[in-house]
Structures are given as C-alpha cells and as structure tokens.
Design a protein around this motif. Structure first.
Motif, PDB file in Angstrom:
ATOM      1  N   ALA A 352       0.889  -1.197   0.135  1.00  0.00           N
ATOM      2  CA  ALA A 352       0.165  -0.067  -0.029  1.00  0.00           C
ATOM      3  C   ALA A 352       0.800   1.238   0.053  1.00  0.00           C
ATOM      4  CB  ALA A 352      -0.695  -0.047   1.343  1.00  0.00           C
ATOM      5  N   ALA A 353       2.101   1.280   0.604  1.00  0.00           N
ATOM      6  CA  ALA A 353       2.809   2.570   0.921  1.00  0.00           C
ATOM      7  C   ALA A 353       4.139   2.273   0.955  1.00  0.00           C
ATOM      8  CB  ALA A 353       2.341   3.134   2.103  1.00  0.00           C
ATOM      9  N   ALA A 354       4.988   3.182   0.740  1.00  0.00           N
ATOM     10  CA  ALA A 354       6.479   3.282   1.028  1.00  0.00           C
ATOM     11  C   ALA A 354       6.763   4.224   2.268  1.00  0.00           C
ATOM     12  CB  ALA A 354       7.350   3.692  -0.199  1.00  0.00           C
ATOM     13  N   THR A 355       7.264   3.929   3.188  1.00  0.00           N
ATOM     14  CA  THR A 355       7.695   4.536   4.270  1.00  0.00           C
ATOM     15  C   THR A 355       9.260   4.814   4.433  1.00  0.00           C
ATOM     16  OG1 THR A 355       5.774   3.756   5.497  1.00  0.00           O
ATOM     17  CG2 THR A 355       7.382   4.848   6.823  1.00  0.00           C
ATOM     18  N   LEU A 356       9.589   5.956   4.674  1.00  0.00           N
ATOM     19  CA  LEU A 356      11.019   6.435   4.819  1.00  0.00           C
ATOM     20  C   LEU A 356      11.317   6.936   6.381  1.00  0.00           C
ATOM     21  CD1 LEU A 356      13.927   6.791   3.697  1.00  0.00           C
ATOM     22  CD2 LEU A 356      13.237   8.996   2.977  1.00  0.00           C
ATOM     23  N   ARG A 357      12.150   6.378   7.020  1.00  0.00           N
ATOM     24  CA  ARG A 357      12.324   7.006   8.396  1.00  0.00           C
ATOM     25  C   ARG A 357      13.971   7.306   8.497  1.00  0.00           C
ATOM     26  NH1 ARG A 357      14.157   5.187  13.476  1.00  0.00           N
ATOM     27  NH2 ARG A 357      13.104   6.142  15.312  1.00  0.00           N
ATOM     28  N   VAL A 386       2.280  13.957  -4.066  1.00  0.00           N
ATOM     29  CA  VAL A 386       1.756  12.611  -4.407  1.00  0.00           C
ATOM     30  C   VAL A 386       1.095  11.879  -3.149  1.00  0.00           C
ATOM     31  CG1 VAL A 386       4.035  12.445  -5.510  1.00  0.00           C
ATOM     32  CG2 VAL A 386       3.768  11.959  -3.108  1.00  0.00           C
ATOM     33  N   GLY A 387       0.196  12.639  -2.628  1.00  0.00           N
ATOM     34  CA  GLY A 387      -0.742  12.260  -1.525  1.00  0.00           C
ATOM     35  C   GLY A 387      -0.231  11.645  -0.332  1.00  0.00           C
ATOM     36  N   GLY A 388       0.891  11.981   0.093  1.00  0.00           N
ATOM     37  CA  GLY A 388       1.693  11.508   1.381  1.00  0.00           C
ATOM     38  C   GLY A 388       1.908  12.627   2.417  1.00  0.00           C
ATOM     39  N   SER A 389       2.408  12.160   3.379  1.00  0.00           N
ATOM     40  CA  SER A 389       2.338  12.912   4.579  1.00  0.00           C
ATOM     41  C   SER A 389       3.994  12.739   5.259  1.00  0.00           C
ATOM     42  CB  SER A 389       1.590  12.345   5.635  1.00  0.00           C
ATOM     43  OG  SER A 389       1.765  11.133   6.175  1.00  0.00           O
ATOM     44  N   GLY A 395      14.158  16.387  19.475  1.00  0.00           N
ATOM     45  CA  GLY A 395      14.385  16.735  20.906  1.00  0.00           C
ATOM     46  C   GLY A 395      15.842  16.574  21.292  1.00  0.00           C
ATOM     47  N   VAL A 396      15.987  16.427  22.425  1.00  0.00           N
ATOM     48  CA  VAL A 396      17.334  16.377  22.949  1.00  0.00           C
ATOM     49  C   VAL A 396      18.253  15.242  22.459  1.00  0.00           C
ATOM     50  CG1 VAL A 396      16.929  18.110  24.855  1.00  0.00           C
ATOM     51  CG2 VAL A 396      16.492  15.750  25.233  1.00  0.00           C
ATOM     52  N   SER A 397      17.492  14.103  22.300  1.00  0.00           N
ATOM     53  CA  SER A 397      17.929  12.919  21.884  1.00  0.00           C
ATOM     54  C   SER A 397      17.937  12.749  20.442  1.00  0.00           C
ATOM     55  CB  SER A 397      17.086  11.620  22.464  1.00  0.00           C
ATOM     56  OG  SER A 397      15.863  11.821  22.037  1.00  0.00           O
ATOM     57  N   GLY A 398      17.527  13.735  19.407  1.00  0.00           N
ATOM     58  CA  GLY A 398      17.960  13.580  18.279  1.00  0.00           C
ATOM     59  C   GLY A 398      16.754  13.848  17.410  1.00  0.00           C
ATOM     60  N   THR A 399      16.590  13.752  16.230  1.00  0.00           N
ATOM     61  CA  THR A 399      15.406  14.271  15.259  1.00  0.00           C
ATOM     62  C   THR A 399      15.163  12.978  14.364  1.00  0.00           C
ATOM     63  OG1 THR A 399      16.143  16.383  15.211  1.00  0.00           O
ATOM     64  CG2 THR A 399      14.892  15.685  13.256  1.00  0.00           C
ATOM     65  N   THR A 400      14.003  12.640  14.205  1.00  0.00           N
ATOM     66  CA  THR A 400      13.314  11.615  13.551  1.00  0.00           C
ATOM     67  C   THR A 400      12.512  12.256  12.357  1.00  0.00           C
ATOM     68  OG1 THR A 400      13.498  10.016  15.093  1.00  0.00           O
ATOM     69  CG2 THR A 400      12.206   9.466  13.371  1.00  0.00           C
ATOM     70  N   VAL A 401      12.957  11.889  11.137  1.00  0.00           N
ATOM     71  CA  VAL A 401      12.005  12.239   9.652  1.00  0.00           C
ATOM     72  C   VAL A 401      11.138  11.094   9.277  1.00  0.00           C
ATOM     73  CG1 VAL A 401      11.716  13.317   7.648  1.00  0.00           C
ATOM     74  CG2 VAL A 401      13.513  14.429   9.374  1.00  0.00           C
ATOM     75  N   GLU A 402       9.865  11.081   9.287  1.00  0.00           N
ATOM     76  CA  GLU A 402       9.051  10.126   8.770  1.00  0.00           C
ATOM     77  C   GLU A 402       8.437  10.490   7.764  1.00  0.00           C
ATOM     78  OE1 GLU A 402       6.923   8.076  11.705  1.00  0.00           O
ATOM     79  OE2 GLU A 402       8.677   7.363  12.947  1.00  0.00           O
ATOM     80  N   LEU A 403       8.439   9.692   6.391  1.00  0.00           N
ATOM     81  CA  LEU A 403       7.891   9.968   5.349  1.00  0.00           C
ATOM     82  C   LEU A 403       7.045   8.884   4.836  1.00  0.00           C
ATOM     83  CD1 LEU A 403       7.257  11.916   2.766  1.00  0.00           C
ATOM     84  CD2 LEU A 403       9.281  11.080   1.684  1.00  0.00           C
ATOM     85  N   GLU A 404       5.704   8.908   4.550  1.00  0.00           N
ATOM     86  CA  GLU A 404       4.846   8.013   4.087  1.00  0.00           C
ATOM     87  C   GLU A 404       4.295   8.219   2.684  1.00  0.00           C
ATOM     88  OE1 GLU A 404       1.234   5.039   5.249  1.00  0.00           O
ATOM     89  OE2 GLU A 404       2.405   6.122   6.768  1.00  0.00           O
ATOM     90  N   VAL A 405       4.307   7.655   1.605  1.00  0.00           N
ATOM     91  CA  VAL A 405       3.852   7.960   0.506  1.00  0.00           C
ATOM     92  C   VAL A 405       2.997   6.601  -0.244  1.00  0.00           C
ATOM     93  CG1 VAL A 405       5.243   9.912  -0.322  1.00  0.00           C
ATOM     94  CG2 VAL A 405       5.779   7.606  -0.703  1.00  0.00           C
ATOM     95  N   PRO A 406       1.719   6.775  -0.480  1.00  0.00           N
ATOM     96  CA  PRO A 406       1.264   5.506  -1.199  1.00  0.00           C
ATOM     97  C   PRO A 406       1.780   5.319  -2.377  1.00  0.00           C
ATOM     98  CG  PRO A 406      -0.066   7.529  -1.712  1.00  0.00           C
ATOM     99  CD  PRO A 406       1.138   8.187  -0.821  1.00  0.00           C
ATOM    100  N   ARG A 407       1.730   4.002  -2.604  1.00  0.00           N
ATOM    101  CA  ARG A 407       2.127   3.435  -3.841  1.00  0.00           C
ATOM    102  C   ARG A 407       1.569   3.599  -5.405  1.00  0.00           C
ATOM    103  NH1 ARG A 407       5.039  -2.485  -3.306  1.00  0.00           N
ATOM    104  NH2 ARG A 407       5.692  -1.850  -5.402  1.00  0.00           N
TER     105      ARG A 407
END
Length: 407
Positions: A352-357, A386-389, A395-407
């Motif tokens: 259904a989707a591709a998720t990048l972290r 492309v309809g994703g989010s 925070g103090v422990s770091g940064t996380t970027v999460e990208l989810e896009v539909p296939r």
C-alpha cells in the motif's frame, strides 16, 4: 517531477475559434420576417388597388401603406436591429405606424390588413406591457371607422366578434414573440458571460501552472544544486586547511569536490531537460540512497546505517524522486545543523505504501518554531503532491523524519 496543475489544457469554445460570437438566434432568421413584410406590403397594395371606393380613397390608402413601408426601411429596421435597445425611438416608430394606419383606414377600411405587420412590430420593438397597450387600440381602429360609417348594430354583429378574436390572437402571438426574443437575448448574454468565465479560468490555470512550476524548480534547485554547492564549499575549505599539512588528505578532499561538482553538473542538466534526478538515472532508488550515505561518510565522521524492509523498492519514478529528495534533505540537515554522530535510514515498502524513516542522535530543534529555509517545507510539499504525509519529531535525543507515500 511534473507539476500537478495542468497548464493550457485544450478547451472547446462556445463560439468558433477566431470569430466573434454570432448574432442572436432570432436575428439570424430575421430575413424571414422581412420577406413576410415585403410580401404582405405587395399583397396589401394589390388589394387596395382593386378595392372599391373612389380613386382618391385608393390612392390615399396606398400612399399611407407605402409611407409605412418606407418608415420601416428608413427608421424601424434600425430600431429593431440596434444592439442596445432605446425605448424612445421605438415609441416614436410605433406612434408613426399608428398615425399612418389611422390615415389609411380613413381612406380605405381594408387598410386594416396592415395590422398583420403592425402588431408583430409592436411586440418586437416595445416592452410587452407597452406593446399590448398599442395593439388593442390599433385593432379597434377599423371598428371605430365602421362605427362612424355603418352604426352600432353593424359593428356589433359584423366587426366586434372578429376584432375581439383578432386582439386575443395578436396578444397571445405577440407574447410568444416577445418571450422568444427575451430568451434569445438572455442566452446570448449567458454565452458572453461563459466566454468571459472560461477566459478567466484559463488565465488562472496558467498562473497556477506557472506558480506550481516555480515551486517545483525551487525545490529541485534547493535539493540538488544548492546542497551540492554547499558540499563543494565545505570540501574546498577542508582541502585549503590541509594544504600546508597533510597533502594527501587535501588531495582526497579535492577529488571528492570534483566528483561532487560533476554530479551537480549532471543534476543541472537533468533539471534543464526535465528528466529524473541523475542519481536515479544510473541505478535504483536503493543504489541512490547508498551513494548518498557513502558521500556523507566521505565528507564527515558521522556513522551511517541503511536498512531496507518489505517488498522490492521498484516504485513509480515520481515516488522515488520524493523519497530520494527527502533522504538528501535529511542528510544535509544532519550534516549542517544537528551535530550528530550517528544517522540511520530505514525504508519499508509494502503493497500500500512506502515509508522512509531518517533518525539521528543530534541536538534536535523546536518543531513548534517557524523554520527558516526551504528544506522541510519542500519535503512536505513534495509529499502532499503525491498524496503522502511528513512527520518530524525532534528533541534533545535527536531528530526523526518519517515520510509515508502511497504506492
């Protein structure tokens, strides 16, 4: 990546291309009315010429009818065909017709046959209420003439029933004529408004397309050329600092700078040609992400790991571009702002989707504060196209970027 707003999409036209809108429907068939008027005039002249009465009566009636025809050709026709109706010329024209009708009936009662032209003209040139006000007394002219000559009894038995029927028919027919003309004018106005609306929509579509293309180019330039030039400056400065010390290290920095410049040149050519990113042109998305990590390892001491989960990463090109640009921007932010020692990338692809972290152990930042620059805004815009989010946790422990896009 193509913009999502169509520009200059072919459109049908309500009028023929290169031509002005045609006349109203009833005006296109106006020649039939004029043919009717001409035939009626000739027939009435013939009838008057062979009618009874004195020569003076016949000549007077024919003269009145002839003047009425000339009055129509010289003045009435222009009143009817005028684009912007003016009621006073219309009233003057119909008043002239009534005077000529009365004169003709005085000479010869058979001149009343001219009502077959006078009544329609009243409804064509005047407002409906005014036309009815004119038609009723016009049809009573023959009755009044007969009343003066033959008396009340003759009029009641011979003229009045037929006159009432004629008036009723004339009002109904005139109302129908007036409604046709009004509907034709309303449709013509509606067509003009639709043409203006379509022109406005076309203009707004072009402007939206231009704005979308500018946003796309801004994102491409930021994610490719600007980041490449930043790396070049960093590598040249590093090489300059090593010239008097470790020349081998300085040479290695310069070689990396040259390679980065070549890649940047490839990105510039791909951008001009409107093709996919050069990193995707020579391999898969998986290969492109690994090359980004290799460059990060060569330029910085940051430890990087990459993990792929799920199905094959063979995705539509537009999705691969969004994921690759997100990786590039995230690594650039890690390199420039985070002060991180480790960064990890995980790509998960399912049906259904591709998720990048992308996660790092840097100092982080306040996500509630407005962000300067185009990086995060560009990533979020690409995802939405492309309809994703896109979600960013920091925070103090770091940064996380999460990208989810539909296939």
């Amino acid at each position: 990546m193509p913009a999502d707003v169509p520009v200059d999409e072919p459109q049908g036209r309500l009028t023929a291309a290169g031509h002005e809108p045609g006349p109203d429907a009833w005006l296109r068939w106006f020649w039939l009315w004029e043919l009717y008027f001409a035939i009626g005039f000739v027939a009435l002249v013939v009838v008057l010429a062979v009618s009874g009465g004195t020569t003076t009566d016949r000549v007077g009636a024919i003269a009145a009818v002839t003047v009425m025809a000339g009055w129509y050709v010289a003045f009435g026709r222009r009143v009817i065909l005028r684009e912007q109706p003016s009621w006073w010329p219309s009233r003057i024209y119909m008043l002239g017709n009534l005077v000529l009708l009365v004169v003709g009936v005085i000479f010869q009662p058979m001149t009343s046959f001219a009502l077959f032209a006078v009544c329609p003209l009243a409804f064509i040139t005047l407002r409906l209420s005014e036309a009815i006000f004119v038609v009723i007394p016009a049809n009573l002219v023959p009755v009044l003439s007969a009343l003066a000559e033959d008396g009340v009894r003759t009029v009641l038995h011979g003229f009045l029933p037929g006159t009432l029927l004629t008036i009723t028919f004339a009002v109904l027919l005139g109302t129908w004529i007036h409604r046709i003309i009004a509907q034709s004018e309303e449709r013509a106005e509606l067509i003009r408004e639709l043409e203006k609306s379509r022109e406005e929509v076309s203009r707004l579509s072009r402007e939206a397309g231009v704005a979308a293309e500018r946003a796309r180019l801004a994102a491409e330039i930021h994610d490719t050329l600007a980041q490449g030039f930043t790396s070049l400056v960093t590598l040249v400065q590093a090489a300059e600092s090593e010239l008097d010390g470790d020349r081998a290290k300085a040479r290695r920095h310069l070689e990396l700078a040259a390679r980065t410049a070549r890649e940047n040149l490839g990105e510039a050519r791909a951008l001009v040609a409107g093709l996919m990113p050069s990193a995707l042109g020579t391999g898969s998305l998986d290969d492109a992400i690994r090359r980004q990590l290799e460059r990060l390892a060569e330029e910085t001491p940051i430890k990087a790991t990459y993990q792929v989960e799920g199905e094959s990463v063979a995705l539509p090109t537009v999705i691969e571009v969004v994921l690759l640009r997100a990786v590039q921007e995230s690594l650039t932010n890690v390199r420039k702002h985070s002060g991180a020692s480790e960064v990890s990338i995980r790509l998960c692809v399912d049906g259904a989707a591709a998720t990048l972290r992308v996660a790092d152990d840097g100092s982080g930042f306040d996500t509630a504060r407005p962000v300067d620059g185009f990086g995060l805004v560009g990533m979020r815009t690409r995802a939405e196209q492309v309809g994703g989010s896109l979600l960013v946790h920091s925070g103090v422990s770091g940064t996380t970027v999460e990208l989810e896009v539909p296939r």
